[in-house]
Design an enzyme around this catalytic site. Structure first.
Site, PDB file in Angstrom:
ATOM      1  N   ASN A 155     -20.126 -78.165  77.506  1.00 16.39           N
ATOM      2  CA  ASN A 155     -21.035 -79.242  77.095  1.00 16.39           C
ATOM      3  C   ASN A 155     -21.497 -79.949  78.365  1.00 16.39           C
ATOM      4  O   ASN A 155     -20.751 -80.716  78.955  1.00 16.39           O
ATOM      5  CB  ASN A 155     -20.280 -80.206  76.168  1.00 16.39           C
ATOM      6  N   LYS A 168     -23.696 -82.187  78.676  1.00 13.58           N
ATOM      7  CA  LYS A 168     -24.120 -83.590  78.469  1.00 13.58           C
ATOM      8  C   LYS A 168     -25.479 -83.809  79.162  1.00 13.58           C
ATOM      9  O   LYS A 168     -26.282 -82.883  79.215  1.00 13.58           O
ATOM     10  CB  LYS A 168     -23.035 -84.549  78.968  1.00 13.58           C
ATOM     11  N   HIS A 222     -20.372 -85.677  68.283  1.00 18.40           N
ATOM     12  CA  HIS A 222     -19.630 -85.942  69.520  1.00 18.40           C
ATOM     13  C   HIS A 222     -19.342 -87.446  69.607  1.00 18.40           C
ATOM     14  O   HIS A 222     -20.177 -88.266  69.204  1.00 18.40           O
ATOM     15  CB  HIS A 222     -20.444 -85.486  70.731  1.00 18.40           C
ATOM     16  N   GLU A 260     -19.511 -89.470  71.944  1.00 14.74           N
ATOM     17  CA  GLU A 260     -20.540 -90.244  72.661  1.00 14.74           C
ATOM     18  C   GLU A 260     -21.722 -90.540  71.738  1.00 14.74           C
ATOM     19  O   GLU A 260     -22.329 -91.604  71.807  1.00 14.74           O
ATOM     20  CB  GLU A 260     -20.981 -89.491  73.931  1.00 14.74           C
ATOM     21  N   GLU A 289     -11.250 -83.926  69.794  1.00 19.20           N
ATOM     22  CA  GLU A 289     -11.424 -84.549  71.105  1.00 19.20           C
ATOM     23  C   GLU A 289     -10.949 -85.996  71.046  1.00 19.20           C
ATOM     24  O   GLU A 289     -11.705 -86.883  70.628  1.00 19.20           O
ATOM     25  CB  GLU A 289     -12.907 -84.540  71.497  1.00 19.20           C
ATOM     26  N   GLY A 327     -13.433 -87.279  79.716  1.00 19.23           N
ATOM     27  CA  GLY A 327     -13.954 -87.712  81.009  1.00 19.23           C
ATOM     28  C   GLY A 327     -13.023 -88.662  81.754  1.00 19.23           C
ATOM     29  O   GLY A 327     -13.415 -89.276  82.740  1.00 19.23           O
ATOM     30  N   SER A 366     -10.984 -83.574  79.100  1.00 16.98           N
ATOM     31  CA  SER A 366     -10.443 -83.301  80.431  1.00 16.98           C
ATOM     32  C   SER A 366      -9.787 -81.921  80.563  1.00 16.98           C
ATOM     33  O   SER A 366      -8.753 -81.777  81.228  1.00 16.98           O
ATOM     34  CB  SER A 366      -9.481 -84.415  80.853  1.00 16.98           C
TER      35      SER A 366
HETATM   36  P1  PGA Z   1     -14.623 -83.798  79.432  1.00 13.90           P
HETATM   37  O1  PGA Z   1     -15.614 -83.907  78.150  1.00 13.90           O
HETATM   38  O2  PGA Z   1     -14.193 -82.373  79.525  1.00 13.90           O
HETATM   39  O3  PGA Z   1     -15.471 -84.226  80.596  1.00 13.90           O
HETATM   40  O4  PGA Z   1     -13.477 -84.725  79.158  1.00 13.90           O
HETATM   41  C1  PGA Z   1     -15.341 -83.222  76.963  1.00 13.90           C
HETATM   42  C2  PGA Z   1     -16.415 -83.502  75.948  1.00 13.90           C
HETATM   43  O5  PGA Z   1     -16.880 -84.652  75.899  1.00 13.90           O
HETATM   44  O6  PGA Z   1     -16.832 -82.617  75.193  1.00 13.90           O
END
Ligand code: PGA
Length: 262
Positions: A13, A15, A103, A105, A175, A181, A221
């Site tokens: 992903n 983003k 997601h 976010e 998640e 992140g 992460s």
């Molecule tokens: P990350 O993001 O691997 O940077 O923690 C995962 C995601 O948001 O799908």
């Protein structure tokens, strides 16, 4: 409930990173690093921003690459007065096969509700694409002991009224929001516990057949250094990778995790 053979699925992903020139470079680098055997062993989906989809798809087709094209989001309506939005049917026309939905976010920064997430799942499946449904708890939920309640509630809501066929073909990504992140990952045991409870819930709300077929990912992460442990868990069928998917060499090592298992 974890004995059906499910092909692992590793999703990148991106983003809001990589313009379409950078997307092409990343895909070419990845294509150079991964082998035919890697694609036999795992499904690799990549989820660039909307503006990169057309060039990515053209490259994948022209070079006969094995990446599966994905998107990060779509609107639930077919078309209409929704300035700035993109519908599932437009994505399907671009040969997109997987669409991330719900997601954290999107839920947190753009106010997406459980109800919209459910409608997006319907829209995505209407065009024969596969939703990657994201669910996860906040740190406050976790500290209050509400992880299972929150996560299973999101699963129930998104899968409402879906047929067994629809459910079995989906992907659900667990998640934990506090792990995205942040460099913090749920321990592999912890992720396995939540993910196996998602599988049990799918069995209850859909069927045992759907529960043993549905692929469940962990996200938050994920890196080359922790993927082996995560993928060794019986109910974890793949990972959704954000930050580490932006570095082609790191992402390739994630996709090749099996070469480092005993
Ligand atoms: P990350 O993001 O691997 O940077 O923690 C995962 C995601 O948001 O799908």
């Amino acid at each position: 409930m974890s004995n059906e053979v499910r092909k692992p699925i590793i999703s990148g992903n991106w983003k809001m990173n990589h313009n379409h020139f950078e997307a092409i470079q990343s895909i070419q680098k990845l294509a150079y690093l991964l082998t035919k055997e890697d694609f036999v062993a795992v499904d690799v989906t990549i989820h660039p921003p909307f503006t990169d989809l057309r060039s990515s798809q053209t490259l994948i087709d022209a070079d006969d690459l094995q990446f599966i094209l994905g998107a990060q989001h779509c609107h639930e309506a077919e078309s209409g007065a929704f300035t700035g939005e993109v519908s599932a049917q437009f994505l399907a026309k671009l040969n997109v096969h997987y669409v991330i939905v719900g997601h954290s976010e999107r839920r947190q920064l753009f106010g997406e509700t459980d109800e919209q997430v459910q409608q997006k799942v319907v829209a995505i499946q209407k065009y024969s694409m596969t939703p990657i449904l994201c669910v996860g708890e906040t740190l406050a939920d976790r500290e209050a002991g509400l992880t299972h309640e929150k996560v299973l509630g999101q699963v129930r809501s998104a899968l409402a009224k879906r047929s067994v066929e629809h459910v079995r073909s989906m992907v659900i990504a667990y998640e934990p929001i506090w792990a995205i992140g942040t460099g913090k990952t749920a321990t592999a045991d912890d992720a396995q516990r939540v993910i196996s409870s998602i599988r049990e819930e799918v069995s209850k709300i859909s069927s045992p057949m759907a529960a043993s077929a549905i692929r469940l990912q962990y996200g938050g992460s994920v890196k080359a250094s922790n993927i082996v442990q995560i993928m060794s868990q019986p109910d974890i069928d793949g990972v959704l990778v954000g930050g580490a998917s932006l570095d082609s060499a790191e992402f390739a090592r994630i996709c090749q995790y099996r070469l480092r298992t005993a």
